[in-house]
Design a protein around this motif. Structure first.
Motif, short mmCIF file in Angstrom:
data_model
loop_
_atom_site.label_atom_id
_atom_site.label_comp_id
_atom_site.label_asym_id
_atom_site.label_seq_id
_atom_site.Cartn_x
_atom_site.Cartn_y
_atom_site.Cartn_z
N GLN A 1 -2.64 7.73 5.82
CA GLN A 1 -3.81 6.98 5.38
C GLN A 1 -3.72 5.52 5.81
O GLN A 1 -4.71 4.94 6.27
CB GLN A 1 -3.94 7.06 3.86
CG GLN A 1 -4.32 8.43 3.34
CD GLN A 1 -4.25 8.49 1.83
OE1 GLN A 1 -3.24 8.13 1.24
NE2 GLN A 1 -5.33 8.94 1.21
N ALA B 1 7.30 1.10 3.55
CA ALA B 1 6.95 1.44 2.17
C ALA B 1 8.17 1.78 1.33
O ALA B 1 8.16 1.59 0.12
CB ALA B 1 5.98 2.62 2.17
N ASN B 2 9.25 2.25 1.96
CA ASN B 2 10.38 2.77 1.19
C ASN B 2 11.68 1.98 1.33
O ASN B 2 12.68 2.36 0.72
CB ASN B 2 10.63 4.22 1.58
CG ASN B 2 9.48 5.11 1.16
OD1 ASN B 2 9.27 5.34 -0.02
ND2 ASN B 2 8.69 5.56 2.12
N SER C 1 3.20 2.30 -1.78
CA SER C 1 3.49 2.94 -3.06
C SER C 1 2.36 3.83 -3.54
O SER C 1 2.58 4.74 -4.34
CB SER C 1 3.80 1.87 -4.12
OG SER C 1 2.68 1.03 -4.31
N ASP C 2 1.15 3.60 -3.04
CA ASP C 2 0.00 4.38 -3.49
C ASP C 2 -0.62 5.28 -2.42
O ASP C 2 -1.34 6.22 -2.75
CB ASP C 2 -1.10 3.43 -4.00
CG ASP C 2 -0.66 2.66 -5.23
OD1 ASP C 2 0.09 3.21 -6.05
OD2 ASP C 2 -1.06 1.48 -5.35
N TYR C 3 -0.37 4.98 -1.15
CA TYR C 3 -1.01 5.72 -0.07
C TYR C 3 0.03 6.27 0.89
O TYR C 3 1.11 5.70 1.06
CB TYR C 3 -1.98 4.82 0.71
CG TYR C 3 -3.10 4.29 -0.13
CD1 TYR C 3 -4.23 5.07 -0.40
CD2 TYR C 3 -3.04 3.03 -0.69
CE1 TYR C 3 -5.25 4.60 -1.19
CE2 TYR C 3 -4.06 2.54 -1.48
CZ TYR C 3 -5.16 3.33 -1.73
OH TYR C 3 -6.17 2.85 -2.52
N SER C 4 -0.30 7.37 1.55
CA SER C 4 0.62 7.96 2.52
C SER C 4 0.57 7.16 3.82
O SER C 4 -0.43 6.49 4.10
CB SER C 4 0.24 9.42 2.79
OG SER C 4 -0.86 9.49 3.67
N LEU D 1 0.82 -1.21 0.00
CA LEU D 1 0.00 0.00 0.00
C LEU D 1 0.85 1.26 0.00
O LEU D 1 0.40 2.32 -0.44
CB LEU D 1 -0.93 0.02 1.21
CG LEU D 1 -2.05 -1.01 1.23
CD1 LEU D 1 -2.82 -0.92 2.54
CD2 LEU D 1 -2.98 -0.81 0.04
#
Length: 176
Positions: free
Chosen positions: A48, A101-102, A42-45, A40
């Motif tokens: 969120q 995420a990163n 890659s698409d959401y902060s 998620l």
């Protein structure tokens, strides 16, 4: 009669087996949440992701309130400490979500494995827990192990690495 001889059931071993199954299931779900954050991210902060993660647990809180005879079980005894712990866990959640995420999961987990070491250090500082030579050596070995996995100097350290380090630090503060 040999057919009449049966092995007595051992409730302790059945409970241990149940506990092991629940433990594996819990770790599986926990790992699944980490993987979900990774995809998620890659698409959401992270905000969120954290919000909807918290909302997923909301029905459980409502169920606890309905089962409880009164709302007293959910009322904090020390509201300021509860607010401080909640602030720590929100910051931790944001940092961890950003890191997952990163970063590659292997690097994120390597840094998050510093949390028990941070807990040991914070317990010595704030709770008076002794750090003798074996514990000190274990903390040092853990730090060396994480440095070995991350291989500083061979790859650049990014903001996500800092987020993971701070996330491990805030996670330790939460537990202390």
């Amino acid at each position: 009669d040999r057919g009449a001889m049966t092995t007595p059931s051992h409730p302790l071993s059945q409970n241990a087996l149940k506990g092991a199954i629940y433990g594996f299931a819990a770790m599986g779900l926990y790992s699944l949440s980490d993987i979900t954050i990774k995809f998620l991210g890659s698409d959401y902060s992270p905000v969120q992701i954290l919000f909807f993660s918290g909302m997923a647990g909301f029905p459980l809180v409502i169920a606890q309130m309905m089962v409880s005879a009164s709302g007293q079980s959910l009322r904090p005894v020390l509201p300021r400490w509860t607010a401080a712990r909640m602030a720590i866990i929100v910051v931790n959640g944001l940092l961890v979500s950003y890191a997952f995420a990163n970063l590659p999961l292997s690097q994120a987990y390597a840094i998050f494995f510093l949390m028990p070491l941070f807990i040991c250090i914070l317990a010595a500082l704030f709770l008076g827990e002794p750090i003798d030579l074996p514990r000190g050596a274990a903390v040092l070995a853990g730090l060396i192990g994480v440095a070995n996995v991350l291989r500083p100097g061979q790859m650049p350290l990014t903001l996500a690495h800092l987020a993971a380090l701070l996330g491990a630090s805030f996670g330790a503060r939460y537990y202390i």
